[in-house]
Write a protein that holds these residues in place. Structure first.
Motif, PDB file in Angstrom:
ATOM      1  N   LYS A  39     -33.539  19.732 100.059  1.00 53.25           N
ATOM      2  CA  LYS A  39     -33.176  20.752  99.224  1.00 53.25           C
ATOM      3  C   LYS A  39     -33.588  22.194  99.616  1.00 53.25           C
ATOM      4  CE  LYS A  39     -34.866  21.279  95.086  1.00 53.25           C
ATOM      5  NZ  LYS A  39     -35.264  21.412  93.866  1.00 53.25           N
ATOM      6  N   SER A  65     -26.711  26.630  88.294  1.00 52.95           N
ATOM      7  CA  SER A  65     -28.189  26.899  88.583  1.00 52.95           C
ATOM      8  C   SER A  65     -28.331  28.171  88.686  1.00 52.95           C
ATOM      9  CB  SER A  65     -28.402  26.343  90.199  1.00 52.95           C
ATOM     10  OG  SER A  65     -28.388  24.869  90.151  1.00 52.95           O
ATOM     11  N   LEU A  77     -28.039  21.393  98.320  1.00 49.27           N
ATOM     12  CA  LEU A  77     -28.348  19.994  98.579  1.00 49.27           C
ATOM     13  C   LEU A  77     -27.993  19.669 100.197  1.00 49.27           C
ATOM     14  CD1 LEU A  77     -27.426  18.183  95.195  1.00 49.27           C
ATOM     15  CD2 LEU A  77     -29.726  18.995  95.848  1.00 49.27           C
ATOM     16  N   ARG A  87     -25.119  23.852  94.857  1.00 48.64           N
ATOM     17  CA  ARG A  87     -25.129  23.158  93.353  1.00 48.64           C
ATOM     18  C   ARG A  87     -24.548  24.114  92.325  1.00 48.64           C
ATOM     19  NH1 ARG A  87     -30.802  20.386  91.737  1.00 48.64           N
ATOM     20  NH2 ARG A  87     -29.161  19.560  90.067  1.00 48.64           N
ATOM     21  N   SER A  94     -24.570  14.319  96.136  1.00 41.61           N
ATOM     22  CA  SER A  94     -25.403  14.179  94.701  1.00 41.61           C
ATOM     23  C   SER A  94     -26.765  14.222  94.751  1.00 41.61           C
ATOM     24  CB  SER A  94     -24.859  12.976  93.894  1.00 41.61           C
ATOM     25  OG  SER A  94     -25.410  11.885  94.681  1.00 41.61           O
ATOM     26  N   ARG A  95     -27.684  14.868  93.739  1.00 39.23           N
ATOM     27  CA  ARG A  95     -28.997  14.880  93.822  1.00 39.23           C
ATOM     28  C   ARG A  95     -29.679  13.400  93.866  1.00 39.23           C
ATOM     29  NH1 ARG A  95     -33.704  14.777  94.198  1.00 39.23           N
ATOM     30  NH2 ARG A  95     -35.148  16.366  93.451  1.00 39.23           N
TER      31      ARG A  95
END
Length: 356
Positions: free
Chosen positions: A184, A160, A166, A157, A175-176
């Motif tokens: 994760k 951060s 991810l 990601r 995507s989250r």
């Protein structure tokens, strides 16, 4: 009366050379050619006589029983031995493919522990093409078989403070908030400790009974290298224990003080399984640390490792190693699942300032 003698002319020679008759000259040339022919005949006779002697020797050898067979057999044996010697250096052990694994629900398969007695053989590919992917590459996990069945995809990601990866069951949806998000991987600031979560909710947003709270699937610890000495990495993997039905014991901590890493640090090892990387053996011939990957790994790398339990060092729970610049093999056994094994492999890719 005086008589004058005739004086000899100075140009006139007293002993003139004898002039041969043309017939005699021709005869002399013929004798020379005859002697040459005779010499050639003599040479031919000598060679013919030598050949006849050689033929006689060959016939003598052929008349002896078993002599030629032994020579032929020895020649054939020599050829076979030379072929075998040449083949030994050129032949390489082919990587055995993954056993036939069938599943209907991909998300369920990647979260369940591997079947006991079955080694799930996979391949990890790293895609770092392009400006963005060079810093944040994509990682894909496939079964190492003819179909190359896709299992998982992962990426780091952006924006951060710590390393966050991810993990998704869809290579196009990383995507989250996507529906294909299954797990994760998060690290600390130094990049020495990692925690693996599933796709459930944060404990702060979960129900009071924690039924929908996220589970911690694994904790990974890399030993810090304070002295800066070069050598293989040392890692410890902590995973939740297994119940009588060979299912994973759910671990849903309410806060960070109750997680896998804190429990291991405080020696609260109930319902926990502690694993370590197998210590490589120093090879004096290659001047390097080596491990026996049974032909599954072909290139040397700091990322190559095998994870075992302290009570049984011969049972390889997981092994990971390089076979090309951006291709790696990943094999895992019970009690690990695909998400746990893939997350452990992703942690080895992340940069570790204190471990190098």
């Amino acid at each position: 009366m005086t008589v004058k003698r005739r004086q000899s002319r100075p140009n006139q020679r007293r002993n003139p050379p004898l002039v041969l008759h043309p017939c005699f000259r021709h005869q002399q040339i013929r004798t020379k050619t005859r002697t040459r022919r005779q010499r050639k005949k003599a040479r031919l006779l000598q060679t013919s006589s030598s050949l006849s002697l050689f033929e006689q020797y060959v016939t003598y050898l052929l008349s002896i029983p078993g002599k030629t067979e032994e020579s032929e057999e020895s020649d054939s044996e020599k050829e076979e031995k030379s072929k075998k010697k040449k083949g030994k250096g050129k032949k390489k052990k082919e990587r055995s493919p993954s056993p036939e694994i069938e599943f209907d629900d991909l998300e369920k398969f990647v979260m369940e522990p591997a079947t006991q007695g079955v080694t799930v053989k996979c391949r990890v590919t790293r895609d770092q093409r392009g400006m963005d992917k060079s810093l944040y590459p994509l990682y894909y996990l496939h079964l190492d078989n003819e179909k190359k069945t896709f299992l998982l995809a992962g990426r780091k990601r952006k924006k951060s403070t710590t390393s966050n990866y991810l993990i998704s069951v869809d290579a196009t949806d990383l995507s989250r908030g996507g529906e294909n998000f299954v797990g994760k991987l998060r690290s600390n600031l130094m990049g020495t400790k990692f925690t693996v979560f599933d796709n459930a909710l944060n404990p702060e947003r979960a129900l009071p009974d924690m039924s929908n709270a996220r589970q911690e699937l694994a904790g990974i610890i890399y030993e810090t290298n304070v002295l800066g000495m070069k050598g293989p990495r040392r890692m410890t993997v902590i995973i939740p224990g297994m119940n009588k039905d060979n299912d994973r014991v759910p671990l849903r901590p309410r806060n960070e003080c109750d997680g896998l890493l804190v429990r291991y640090q405080n020696r609260r090892t109930e319902n926990l399984i502690e694993l370590h990387n197998k210590t490589p053996v120093w090879n004096e011939e290659t001047a390097s640390h080596v491990l026996n990957f049974n032909g599954r790994v072909t290139q040397a790398s700091v990322k190559n490792f095998q994870i075992v339990h302290s009570k049984d060092l011969d049972y390889i729970v997981m092994q990971f190693g390089r076979i090309a610049d951006d291709i790696f093999t990943l094999d895992y056994n019970y009690p690990l699942c695909a998400v746990q094994a893939f997350a452990i492999a992703l942690s080895s890719f992340d940069g570790k300032i204190a471990c190098e």
